[in-house]
Design a protein around this motif. Structure first.
Motif, PDB file in Angstrom:
ATOM      1  N   LEU A  60      52.135 -92.532 -30.760  1.00  0.00           N
ATOM      2  CA  LEU A  60      53.411 -91.941 -30.360  1.00  0.00           C
ATOM      3  C   LEU A  60      54.430 -92.160 -31.466  1.00  0.00           C
ATOM      4  O   LEU A  60      54.554 -93.274 -31.970  1.00  0.00           O
ATOM      5  N   VAL A  61      55.144 -91.121 -31.830  1.00  0.00           N
ATOM      6  CA  VAL A  61      56.206 -91.285 -32.826  1.00  0.00           C
ATOM      7  C   VAL A  61      57.545 -90.912 -32.198  1.00  0.00           C
ATOM      8  O   VAL A  61      57.614 -89.995 -31.381  1.00  0.00           O
ATOM      9  N   GLY A  62      58.571 -91.669 -32.548  1.00  0.00           N
ATOM     10  CA  GLY A  62      59.925 -91.311 -32.111  1.00  0.00           C
ATOM     11  C   GLY A  62      60.558 -92.263 -31.119  1.00  0.00           C
ATOM     12  O   GLY A  62      61.759 -92.190 -30.886  1.00  0.00           O
ATOM     13  N   LEU A  63      59.762 -93.165 -30.513  1.00  0.00           N
ATOM     14  CA  LEU A  63      60.373 -94.116 -29.585  1.00  0.00           C
ATOM     15  C   LEU A  63      60.976 -95.277 -30.366  1.00  0.00           C
ATOM     16  O   LEU A  63      60.449 -95.684 -31.399  1.00  0.00           O
ATOM     17  N   GLU A  64      62.059 -95.808 -29.830  1.00  0.00           N
ATOM     18  CA  GLU A  64      62.745 -96.927 -30.477  1.00  0.00           C
ATOM     19  C   GLU A  64      61.865 -98.187 -30.474  1.00  0.00           C
ATOM     20  O   GLU A  64      61.925 -99.002 -31.383  1.00  0.00           O
ATOM     21  N   LYS A  65      61.018 -98.323 -29.445  1.00  0.00           N
ATOM     22  CA  LYS A  65      60.114 -99.481 -29.366  1.00  0.00           C
ATOM     23  C   LYS A  65      58.669 -98.989 -29.358  1.00  0.00           C
ATOM     24  O   LYS A  65      58.402 -97.814 -29.173  1.00  0.00           O
ATOM     25  N   SER A  66      57.747 -99.939 -29.485  1.00  0.00           N
ATOM     26  CA  SER A  66      56.355 -99.571 -29.706  1.00  0.00           C
ATOM     27  C   SER A  66      55.533 -99.480 -28.401  1.00  0.00           C
ATOM     28  O   SER A  66      55.163-100.509 -27.827  1.00  0.00           O
ATOM     29  N   VAL A  67      55.291 -98.267 -27.965  1.00  0.00           N
ATOM     30  CA  VAL A  67      54.415 -98.034 -26.798  1.00  0.00           C
ATOM     31  C   VAL A  67      53.406 -96.962 -27.193  1.00  0.00           C
ATOM     32  O   VAL A  67      53.787 -95.941 -27.775  1.00  0.00           O
ATOM     33  N   HIS A  68      52.130 -97.200 -26.913  1.00  0.00           N
ATOM     34  CA  HIS A  68      51.107 -96.206 -27.255  1.00  0.00           C
ATOM     35  C   HIS A  68      50.198 -95.962 -26.069  1.00  0.00           C
ATOM     36  O   HIS A  68      49.814 -96.901 -25.370  1.00  0.00           O
ATOM     37  N   VAL A  69      49.885 -94.682 -25.868  1.00  0.00           N
ATOM     38  CA  VAL A  69      49.122 -94.269 -24.689  1.00  0.00           C
ATOM     39  C   VAL A  69      47.705 -93.927 -25.129  1.00  0.00           C
ATOM     40  O   VAL A  69      47.503 -93.091 -26.003  1.00  0.00           O
ATOM     41  N   LEU A  70      46.737 -94.580 -24.499  1.00  0.00           N
ATOM     42  CA  LEU A  70      45.336 -94.354 -24.859  1.00  0.00           C
ATOM     43  C   LEU A  70      44.831 -93.066 -24.231  1.00  0.00           C
ATOM     44  O   LEU A  70      45.325 -92.641 -23.176  1.00  0.00           O
ATOM     45  N   GLN A  71      43.813 -92.498 -24.865  1.00  0.00           N
ATOM     46  CA  GLN A  71      43.130 -91.384 -24.224  1.00  0.00           C
ATOM     47  C   GLN A  71      42.282 -91.986 -23.109  1.00  0.00           C
ATOM     48  O   GLN A  71      41.625 -93.013 -23.317  1.00  0.00           O
ATOM     49  N   ARG A  72      42.319 -91.378 -21.936  1.00  0.00           N
ATOM     50  CA  ARG A  72      41.573 -91.915 -20.799  1.00  0.00           C
ATOM     51  C   ARG A  72      40.094 -92.058 -21.170  1.00  0.00           C
ATOM     52  O   ARG A  72      39.549 -91.224 -21.875  1.00  0.00           O
ATOM     53  N   ASN A  73      39.466 -93.129 -20.728  1.00  0.00           N
ATOM     54  CA  ASN A  73      38.045 -93.386 -20.987  1.00  0.00           C
ATOM     55  C   ASN A  73      37.722 -93.660 -22.453  1.00  0.00           C
ATOM     56  O   ASN A  73      36.581 -93.491 -22.878  1.00  0.00           O
ATOM     57  N   CYS A  74      38.720 -94.058 -23.244  1.00  0.00           N
ATOM     58  CA  CYS A  74      38.441 -94.359 -24.662  1.00  0.00           C
ATOM     59  C   CYS A  74      37.592 -95.638 -24.749  1.00  0.00           C
ATOM     60  O   CYS A  74      37.438 -96.366 -23.777  1.00  0.00           O
ATOM     61  N   ASP A  75      37.039 -95.907 -25.951  1.00  0.00           N
ATOM     62  CA  ASP A  75      36.161 -97.077 -26.080  1.00  0.00           C
ATOM     63  C   ASP A  75      36.934 -98.328 -26.518  1.00  0.00           C
ATOM     64  O   ASP A  75      38.139 -98.271 -26.781  1.00  0.00           O
ATOM     65  N   VAL A  76      36.197 -99.445 -26.575  1.00  0.00           N
ATOM     66  CA  VAL A  76      36.825-100.742 -26.872  1.00  0.00           C
ATOM     67  C   VAL A  76      37.440-100.748 -28.277  1.00  0.00           C
ATOM     68  O   VAL A  76      38.550-101.241 -28.485  1.00  0.00           O
ATOM     69  N   ASP A  77      36.710-100.170 -29.252  1.00  0.00           N
ATOM     70  CA  ASP A  77      37.229-100.159 -30.628  1.00  0.00           C
ATOM     71  C   ASP A  77      38.573 -99.434 -30.708  1.00  0.00           C
ATOM     72  O   ASP A  77      39.462 -99.830 -31.454  1.00  0.00           O
ATOM     73  N   THR A  78      38.688 -98.347 -29.940  1.00  0.00           N
ATOM     74  CA  THR A  78      39.953 -97.601 -29.948  1.00  0.00           C
ATOM     75  C   THR A  78      41.088 -98.474 -29.424  1.00  0.00           C
ATOM     76  O   THR A  78      42.193 -98.467 -29.973  1.00  0.00           O
ATOM     77  N   ILE A  79      40.812 -99.236 -28.374  1.00  0.00           N
ATOM     78  CA  ILE A  79      41.873-100.100 -27.821  1.00  0.00           C
ATOM     79  C   ILE A  79      42.304-101.118 -28.886  1.00  0.00           C
ATOM     80  O   ILE A  79      43.499-101.355 -29.096  1.00  0.00           O
ATOM     81  N   VAL A  80      41.313-101.686 -29.587  1.00  0.00           N
ATOM     82  CA  VAL A  80      41.625-102.672 -30.634  1.00  0.00           C
ATOM     83  C   VAL A  80      42.494-102.025 -31.713  1.00  0.00           C
ATOM     84  O   VAL A  80      43.527-102.567 -32.114  1.00  0.00           O
ATOM     85  N   ARG A  81      42.062-100.847 -32.174  1.00  0.00           N
ATOM     86  CA  ARG A  81      42.812-100.148 -33.229  1.00  0.00           C
ATOM     87  C   ARG A  81      44.224 -99.813 -32.771  1.00  0.00           C
ATOM     88  O   ARG A  81      45.194 -99.968 -33.516  1.00  0.00           O
ATOM     89  N   MET A  82      44.351 -99.347 -31.519  1.00  0.00           N
ATOM     90  CA  MET A  82      45.679 -98.961 -31.034  1.00  0.00           C
ATOM     91  C   MET A  82      46.593-100.174 -30.889  1.00  0.00           C
ATOM     92  O   MET A  82      47.808-100.071 -31.058  1.00  0.00           O
TER      93      MET A  82
END
Ligand code: ACO
Length: 352
Positions: A322-344
């Motif tokens: 996500l770009v543009g928020l004053e603070k850091s919040v990121h939304v995962l793609q539903r059913n993503c894998d463990v590596d994606t969560i780590v990277r995010m």
């Protein structure tokens, strides 16, 4: 190794563990490593509202073992520890917050009520949201400085997570709209796609705003110099239609606001990469060389394009960022894998 079911206590050969992790991360490894190293240097606290999801616990294990971020898990402590034990995970170094009965709940209710009292929320409704929806609680932790960032969405639809963030956090100064970005990692290059996840109907102003935010993010987070193509079905006025004119207008807006950026359009996507054709027929173009940032004219185009690249084009996708928020919040793609969560989580830390 954790994800593939190898019990943690059996990992004795750490070189082999690293090799296996690297091969599973594939081509995204190189890009991920930049982010993970940056995150390790700053050691941020990232709240994971879906603390009772096994994938999130496995990601927490890696985040702790590799000291990437300090994860904060939301959920029932007893339940989380029981699940961890059943799956042979050691998350004893993760902070667990029982959001439904947290001591800070009154302060969070006050703040949510202050923010949303003229947007239809009563104090009771605020309490209900914060004690039943961990995404509201997680975003509020970020707002109140009790976490540096949040990553959520394994088991939620995208709008369910992004809405609390939009309602509780501010958009960056001078920006009105947020957008979603994917880094598409190909064999020889990384191309950034936006907006892939947020603005359903974009105006010229939204497109211009997206191009600027994405360019800054690509430079700052990925250390890559952005070269932006503003995409359409028309090349520099070849089709006179309001949709194409919208993209041309957005391009002009960016050029006025940020003359330092390398950008041009409107152009068809092949022209973004066919430099010979561009040099021959459109030598006036300010975009020289292959584009590495593609700004799509609508959410349909951006969302479909990134998924096609993943499914048919052999690209690996890092995001959505996500770009543009004053603070850091990121939304995962539903059913993503463990590596994606780590990277995010690494991205959330760097963003914070
Ligand atoms: N930037 C900044 N603020 C925004 C934006 C934006 N792009 N969009 C909405 N807002 C604000 C609104 O102004 C509103 O503020 P306020 O309540 O303080 O007045 C607040 O966010 C909430 O707005 P809502 O009206 O509740 O939300 P809206 O109906 O506009 O929905 C949402 C926003 C959820 C982002 C919607 O546009 C949406 O569903 N987008 C598509 C999401 C999606 O399905 N993506 C594709 C799949 S995800 C994937 O592929 C990984």
């Amino acid at each position: 190794a954790v994800e593939s079911g190898v019990a943690r206590k059996k990992i004795t050969d750490w070189d082999a563990y690293r090799d296996s992790l690297e091969s599973r991360l594939g081509r995204t490894h190189e890009v991920s490593r930049i982010l993970i190293n940056k995150a390790k240097d700053i050691k941020k606290r990232i709240v994971l509202p879906e603390g009772e999801e096994i994938k999130v616990l496995r990601a927490a294990q890696i985040l702790i073992d590799e000291e990437i971020v300090s994860p904060i898990l939301l959920g029932n402590k007893e339940q989380i520890l029981k699940m961890a034990k059943e799956h042979d995970l050691d998350i004893s170094r993760a902070e667990i917050v029982e959001y439904a009965s947290c001591q800070k709940i009154d302060a969070y209710v006050d703040e949510l009520y202050r923010l949303r009292q003229r947007k239809g929320l009563t104090r009771n409704a605020c309490r209900r949201l914060l004690t039943t929806d961990p995404n509201y609680f997680g975003v509020m932790m970020v707002r109140m400085g009790d976490a540096d960032g949040m990553v959520s969405g394994v088991n939620h639809y995208y709008p369910e997570v992004i809405r609390p963030a939009l309602q509780i956090l501010e958009v960056q100064k001078d920006k009105k709209f947020i957008a979603g970005l994917y880094a598409m990692v190909l064999k020889k290059e990384t191309i950034f796609f936006a907006d892939t996840t947020v603005n359903i109907e974009s105006t010229a102003e939204i497109l211009a705003n997206t191009a600027i935010m994405v360019a800054d993010k690509v430079k700052k987070t990925f250390d890559i110099e952005p070269r932006i193509a503003m995409l359409s079905f028309s090349n520099f006025g070849s089709v006179r239609h309001p949709y194409a004119e919208k993209v041309a207008k957005a391009t002009q807006m960016v050029k006025q606001m940020r003359p330092d950026l390398i950008i041009d359009g409107e152009m068809q996507v092949d022209l973004a990469f066919d430099t010979e054709l561009r040099d021959r027929d459109y030598s006036f173009s300010d975009l020289k060389g292959r584009a590495n940032v593609l700004i799509f004219p609508s959410l349909e185009a951006g969302n479909i394009a990134y998924k096609l690249m993943m499914r048919l084009g052999g690209a690996e996708a890092i995001g959505p960022i996500l770009v543009g928020l004053e603070k850091s919040v990121h939304v995962l793609q539903r059913n993503c894998d463990v590596d994606t969560i780590v990277r995010m989580c690494a991205i959330a830390a760097v963003d914070a």
